[in-house]
Design an enzyme around this catalytic site. Structure first.
Site, PDB file in Angstrom:
ATOM      1  N   HIS A  38      -3.246  -0.604  -1.224  1.00 58.01           N
ATOM      2  CA  HIS A  38      -3.122  -1.323  -2.498  1.00 58.01           C
ATOM      3  C   HIS A  38      -4.241  -2.331  -2.733  1.00 58.01           C
ATOM      4  O   HIS A  38      -4.100  -3.225  -3.550  1.00 58.01           O
ATOM      5  CB  HIS A  38      -1.746  -2.021  -2.570  1.00 58.01           C
ATOM      6  CG  HIS A  38      -0.602  -1.050  -2.616  1.00 58.01           C
ATOM      7  ND1 HIS A  38       0.690  -1.382  -2.282  1.00 58.01           N
ATOM      8  CD2 HIS A  38      -0.562   0.263  -2.957  1.00 58.01           C
ATOM      9  CE1 HIS A  38       1.475  -0.333  -2.414  1.00 58.01           C
ATOM     10  NE2 HIS A  38       0.736   0.684  -2.811  1.00 58.01           N
ATOM     11  N   ASN A  94      12.547  -3.512  10.986  1.00 58.72           N
ATOM     12  CA  ASN A  94      12.896  -4.181   9.725  1.00 58.72           C
ATOM     13  C   ASN A  94      14.269  -4.834   9.932  1.00 58.72           C
ATOM     14  O   ASN A  94      15.172  -4.185  10.456  1.00 58.72           O
ATOM     15  CB  ASN A  94      12.961  -3.129   8.591  1.00 58.72           C
ATOM     16  CG  ASN A  94      12.959  -3.755   7.217  1.00 58.72           C
ATOM     17  OD1 ASN A  94      13.645  -4.744   6.967  1.00 58.72           O
ATOM     18  ND2 ASN A  94      12.183  -3.185   6.309  1.00 58.72           N
ATOM     19  N   CYS A 106     -18.224 -11.558 -14.006  1.00 55.51           N
ATOM     20  CA  CYS A 106     -19.128 -10.833 -13.101  1.00 55.51           C
ATOM     21  C   CYS A 106     -20.484 -11.547 -13.091  1.00 55.51           C
ATOM     22  O   CYS A 106     -21.058 -11.791 -14.158  1.00 55.51           O
ATOM     23  CB  CYS A 106     -19.271  -9.391 -13.590  1.00 55.51           C
ATOM     24  SG  CYS A 106     -20.519  -8.471 -12.682  1.00 55.51           S
ATOM     25  N   GLN A 124       0.192  -1.566   3.041  1.00 51.25           N
ATOM     26  CA  GLN A 124       0.352  -1.799   1.599  1.00 51.25           C
ATOM     27  C   GLN A 124      -0.080  -3.219   1.258  1.00 51.25           C
ATOM     28  O   GLN A 124      -0.167  -3.575   0.096  1.00 51.25           O
ATOM     29  CB  GLN A 124       1.822  -1.610   1.203  1.00 51.25           C
ATOM     30  CG  GLN A 124       2.350  -0.211   1.455  1.00 51.25           C
ATOM     31  CD  GLN A 124       3.856  -0.159   1.316  1.00 51.25           C
ATOM     32  OE1 GLN A 124       4.391  -0.076   0.220  1.00 51.25           O
ATOM     33  NE2 GLN A 124       4.564  -0.217   2.432  1.00 51.25           N
ATOM     34  N   ASN A 125      -0.334  -4.025   2.289  1.00 55.12           N
ATOM     35  CA  ASN A 125      -0.612  -5.447   2.062  1.00 55.12           C
ATOM     36  C   ASN A 125      -2.055  -5.668   1.605  1.00 55.12           C
ATOM     37  O   ASN A 125      -2.966  -4.971   2.035  1.00 55.12           O
ATOM     38  CB  ASN A 125      -0.346  -6.241   3.334  1.00 55.12           C
ATOM     39  CG  ASN A 125       1.096  -6.104   3.783  1.00 55.12           C
ATOM     40  OD1 ASN A 125       1.934  -5.648   3.010  1.00 55.12           O
ATOM     41  ND2 ASN A 125       1.380  -6.465   5.015  1.00 55.12           N
TER      42      ASN A 125
HETATM   43  C1  BJW Z   1      10.568  -7.860   7.612  1.00 52.45           C
HETATM   44  C2  BJW Z   1      10.436  -9.163   7.991  1.00 52.45           C
HETATM   45  C3  BJW Z   1       9.946  -9.369   9.273  1.00 52.45           C
HETATM   46  C4  BJW Z   1      11.149  -9.208   6.022  1.00 52.45           C
HETATM   47  N1  BJW Z   1       9.647  -8.332  10.044  1.00 52.45           N
HETATM   48  N2  BJW Z   1      10.267  -6.839   8.395  1.00 52.45           N
HETATM   49  C5  BJW Z   1       7.885   8.388  -7.818  1.00 52.45           C
HETATM   50  C6  BJW Z   1       9.165   8.031  -8.169  1.00 52.45           C
HETATM   51  C7  BJW Z   1       9.388   6.865  -8.906  1.00 52.45           C
HETATM   52  C8  BJW Z   1       8.341   6.052  -9.304  1.00 52.45           C
HETATM   53  C9  BJW Z   1       7.070   6.410  -8.937  1.00 52.45           C
HETATM   54  C10 BJW Z   1       6.849   7.555  -8.212  1.00 52.45           C
HETATM   55  N3  BJW Z   1       5.523   7.660  -7.989  1.00 52.45           N
HETATM   56  C11 BJW Z   1       4.903   6.579  -8.531  1.00 52.45           C
HETATM   57  C12 BJW Z   1       5.839   5.808  -9.131  1.00 52.45           C
HETATM   58  C13 BJW Z   1       5.591   4.543  -9.865  1.00 52.45           C
HETATM   59  C14 BJW Z   1       5.357   3.346  -8.970  1.00 52.45           C
HETATM   60  C15 BJW Z   1       6.569   3.105  -8.064  1.00 52.45           C
HETATM   61  O1  BJW Z   1       6.582   3.402  -6.896  1.00 52.45           O
HETATM   62  N4  BJW Z   1       7.593   2.483  -8.608  1.00 52.45           N
HETATM   63  C16 BJW Z   1       8.782   2.108  -7.813  1.00 52.45           C
HETATM   64  C17 BJW Z   1       9.085   0.662  -8.037  1.00 52.45           C
HETATM   65  C18 BJW Z   1       9.915   3.018  -8.146  1.00 52.45           C
HETATM   66  N5  BJW Z   1       4.166   3.514  -8.170  1.00 52.45           N
HETATM   67  C19 BJW Z   1       2.958   3.289  -8.683  1.00 52.45           C
HETATM   68  O2  BJW Z   1       2.815   2.977  -9.853  1.00 52.45           O
HETATM   69  C20 BJW Z   1       1.769   3.463  -7.764  1.00 52.45           C
HETATM   70  N6  BJW Z   1       0.805   4.289  -8.404  1.00 52.45           N
HETATM   71  C21 BJW Z   1       0.910   5.620  -8.467  1.00 52.45           C
HETATM   72  O3  BJW Z   1       1.770   6.235  -7.860  1.00 52.45           O
HETATM   73  O4  BJW Z   1      -0.022   6.233  -9.277  1.00 52.45           O
HETATM   74  C22 BJW Z   1       0.246   7.542  -9.765  1.00 52.45           C
HETATM   75  C23 BJW Z   1       1.414   7.438 -10.747  1.00 52.45           C
HETATM   76  C24 BJW Z   1       1.440   6.419 -11.681  1.00 52.45           C
HETATM   77  C25 BJW Z   1       2.521   6.322 -12.566  1.00 52.45           C
HETATM   78  C26 BJW Z   1       3.578   7.234 -12.504  1.00 52.45           C
HETATM   79  C27 BJW Z   1       3.529   8.244 -11.550  1.00 52.45           C
HETATM   80  C28 BJW Z   1       2.422   8.357 -10.676  1.00 52.45           C
HETATM   81  C29 BJW Z   1       1.099   2.119  -7.520  1.00 52.45           C
HETATM   82  C30 BJW Z   1       1.967   1.184  -6.762  1.00 52.45           C
HETATM   83  C31 BJW Z   1       1.272  -0.175  -6.655  1.00 52.45           C
HETATM   84  C32 BJW Z   1       2.161  -1.221  -6.001  1.00 52.45           C
HETATM   85  N7  BJW Z   1       1.563  -2.495  -6.182  1.00 52.45           N
HETATM   86  C33 BJW Z   1       2.135  -3.650  -5.557  1.00 52.45           C
HETATM   87  C34 BJW Z   1       1.286  -4.884  -5.954  1.00 52.45           C
HETATM   88  C35 BJW Z   1      -0.039  -4.825  -5.198  1.00 52.45           C
HETATM   89  C36 BJW Z   1      -0.932  -5.965  -5.522  1.00 52.45           C
HETATM   90  C37 BJW Z   1      -0.306  -7.304  -5.203  1.00 52.45           C
HETATM   91  O5  BJW Z   1       0.166  -7.594  -4.071  1.00 52.45           O
HETATM   92  O6  BJW Z   1      -0.311  -8.136  -6.103  1.00 52.45           O
HETATM   93  O7  BJW Z   1       2.151  -3.497  -4.141  1.00 52.45           O
HETATM   94  S1  BJW Z   1       3.871  -3.909  -5.936  1.00 52.45           S
HETATM   95  C38 BJW Z   1       4.343  -4.465  -4.321  1.00 52.45           C
HETATM   96  O8  BJW Z   1       5.236  -3.505  -3.692  1.00 52.45           O
HETATM   97  C39 BJW Z   1       3.040  -4.444  -3.506  1.00 52.45           C
HETATM   98  C40 BJW Z   1       3.535  -3.950  -2.182  1.00 52.45           C
HETATM   99  O9  BJW Z   1       2.441  -3.430  -1.430  1.00 52.45           O
HETATM  100  C41 BJW Z   1       4.560  -2.922  -2.573  1.00 52.45           C
HETATM  101  C42 BJW Z   1       5.532  -2.578  -1.489  1.00 52.45           C
HETATM  102  O10 BJW Z   1       6.326  -3.663  -1.148  1.00 52.45           O
HETATM  103  P1  BJW Z   1       6.736  -3.919   0.378  1.00 52.45           P
HETATM  104  O11 BJW Z   1       5.534  -4.237   1.158  1.00 52.45           O
HETATM  105  O12 BJW Z   1       7.578  -2.801   0.865  1.00 52.45           O
HETATM  106  O13 BJW Z   1       7.535  -5.278   0.256  1.00 52.45           O
HETATM  107  P2  BJW Z   1       9.115  -5.507  -0.035  1.00 52.45           P
HETATM  108  O14 BJW Z   1       9.274  -6.917  -0.405  1.00 52.45           O
HETATM  109  O15 BJW Z   1       9.650  -4.507  -0.952  1.00 52.45           O
HETATM  110  O16 BJW Z   1       9.801  -5.248   1.386  1.00 52.45           O
HETATM  111  C43 BJW Z   1       9.606  -6.126   2.482  1.00 52.45           C
HETATM  112  C44 BJW Z   1      10.426  -5.622   3.638  1.00 52.45           C
HETATM  113  O17 BJW Z   1      10.119  -6.400   4.784  1.00 52.45           O
HETATM  114  C45 BJW Z   1      11.940  -5.712   3.421  1.00 52.45           C
HETATM  115  O18 BJW Z   1      12.534  -4.452   3.718  1.00 52.45           O
HETATM  116  C46 BJW Z   1      12.386  -6.764   4.418  1.00 52.45           C
HETATM  117  O19 BJW Z   1      13.676  -6.498   4.976  1.00 52.45           O
HETATM  118  C47 BJW Z   1      11.317  -6.659   5.468  1.00 52.45           C
HETATM  119  N8  BJW Z   1      11.063  -7.870   6.247  1.00 52.45           N
HETATM  120  N9  BJW Z   1      10.843  -9.962   6.893  1.00 52.45           N
HETATM  121  C48 BJW Z   1       9.854  -7.062   9.537  1.00 52.45           C
HETATM  122  N10 BJW Z   1       9.802 -10.642   9.719  1.00 52.45           N
END
Ligand code: BJW
Length: 247
Positions: free
Chosen positions: A120, A215, A149, A102-103
């Site tokens: 992503h 994690n 661009c 996802q990074n």
């Molecule tokens: C360690 C550690 C160490 C610490 N070792 N571990 C179904 C239900 C509800 C909502 C939705 C759904 N389907 C879609 C949605 C909407 C939405 C969504 O999911 N919303 C939720 C918030 C509920 N999803 C979308 O909109 C996606 N699009 C989509 O589905 O299109 C179709 C659609 C659209 C609209 C409605 C329905 C369908 C797109 C998602 C895009 C996410 N974008 C981001 C930004 C990317 C660009 C950027 O970086 O600027 O992506 S948001 C951000 O979150 C980023 C990440 O990739 C993503 C995930 O985060 P991640 O990587 O899990 O980070 P953290 O901080 O959450 O967790 C870190 C973890 O590491 C923690 O657990 C720590 O404990 C751990 N950790 N140190 C190991 N040393």
């Protein structure tokens, strides 16, 4: 570190031919890149609605680009950590090995991984808002904000996936394919909060794969995991690797 669980993880991996890995921002935390939802996470300091949605970009592209320019500055200075490097090494070790991330930081590639699916996008790519052409851009800091661009002069945007935007269908379908066919899925450093990425381990579990989670904190996926390894990816992955190399 739970040495018994690490030993068991190494045993499972040793018996696996096809390994898929799902990573999130936690794997890059030890390189110095902030996560999103932790106590020092980006979403504690900034609102996703202001910076990571197409509506935010339409409203204030300069603000969004300034945020990405700041993050590019952080990412440009850091290096992959032992977690990234261990995964890169394992590409040679297993019959089939892929990293689904996802990074957007590009650190898996920098560590040497080749089979990478970036769900992503990538912070080092920009996309023309007019002709949708994607190009690489490594300028830090950017010389103009928002950047234009070089071909048509229209505004560029970061080639990343914001909330409410669809993921690339080809990449997503390959990610679900790998999740359906792997023997084991390693889920590393993700809160498993954001869809559709968080569904990939569920697909893997439904298809009979064993889930190994790394994690420090529990997540909604922990109850699906055959083995849960609470701790840092940069410490646990090399510890597993040490046992794999012993046999
Ligand atoms: C360690 C550690 C160490 C610490 N070792 N571990 C179904 C239900 C509800 C909502 C939705 C759904 N389907 C879609 C949605 C909407 C939405 C969504 O999911 N919303 C939720 C918030 C509920 N999803 C979308 O909109 C996606 N699009 C989509 O589905 O299109 C179709 C659609 C659209 C609209 C409605 C329905 C369908 C797109 C998602 C895009 C996410 N974008 C981001 C930004 C990317 C660009 C950027 O970086 O600027 O992506 S948001 C951000 O979150 C980023 C990440 O990739 C993503 C995930 O985060 P991640 O990587 O899990 O980070 P953290 O901080 O959450 O967790 C870190 C973890 O590491 C923690 O657990 C720590 O404990 C751990 N950790 N140190 C190991 N040393």
């Amino acid at each position: 570190m739970d040495t018994k669980a690490i030993k068991r993880a190494a045993e499972i991996l040793r018996d696996s031919r096809h390994v898929a890995v799902l990573t999130g921002s936690g794997i890059s935390a030890e390189s110095g890149i902030p996560t999103f939802r932790g106590k020092d996470g980006l979403w504690k300091q900034f609102r996703a609605e202001d910076l990571a949605t197409p509506e935010a970009f339409a409203r204030d592209p300069k603000l969004v680009w300034e945020w990405y320019d700041w993050r590019r500055g952080i990412i440009a200075k850091v290096e992959p950590n032992p977690g990234h490097r261990t995964l890169a090494k394992w590409e040679e070790f297993f019959h089939e090995f892929s990293v689904i991330t996802q990074n957007i930081d590009g650190l898996h590639a920098k560590a040497g991984s080749k089979n990478i699916l970036e769900l992503h996008g990538n912070i080092w790519k920009v996309r023309c808002t007019k002709d949708k052409n994607v190009t690489e851009n490594y300028t830090v800091p950017l010389t103009e904000i928002p950047p234009a661009c070089p071909v048509c002069g229209a505004m560029l945007r970061p080639h990343v996936v914001w909330f409410g935007e669809s993921l690339d269908t080809g990449i997503l379908s390959r990610a679900f394919g790998l999740s359906s066919s792997c023997d084991v899925m390693l889920v590393i450093g993700t809160s498993a909060f954001v869809q559709p990425a968080a569904s990939l381990p569920l697909r893997a579990a439904e298809s009979g794969a064993k889930i190994i989670e790394i994690n420090p904190d529990p997540t909604p996926l922990t109850s699906y995991a055959e083995i849960s390894l609470p701790g840092k990816a940069g410490e646990i992955l090399p510890a597993i690797d040490g046992l794999l190399q012993k046999e």
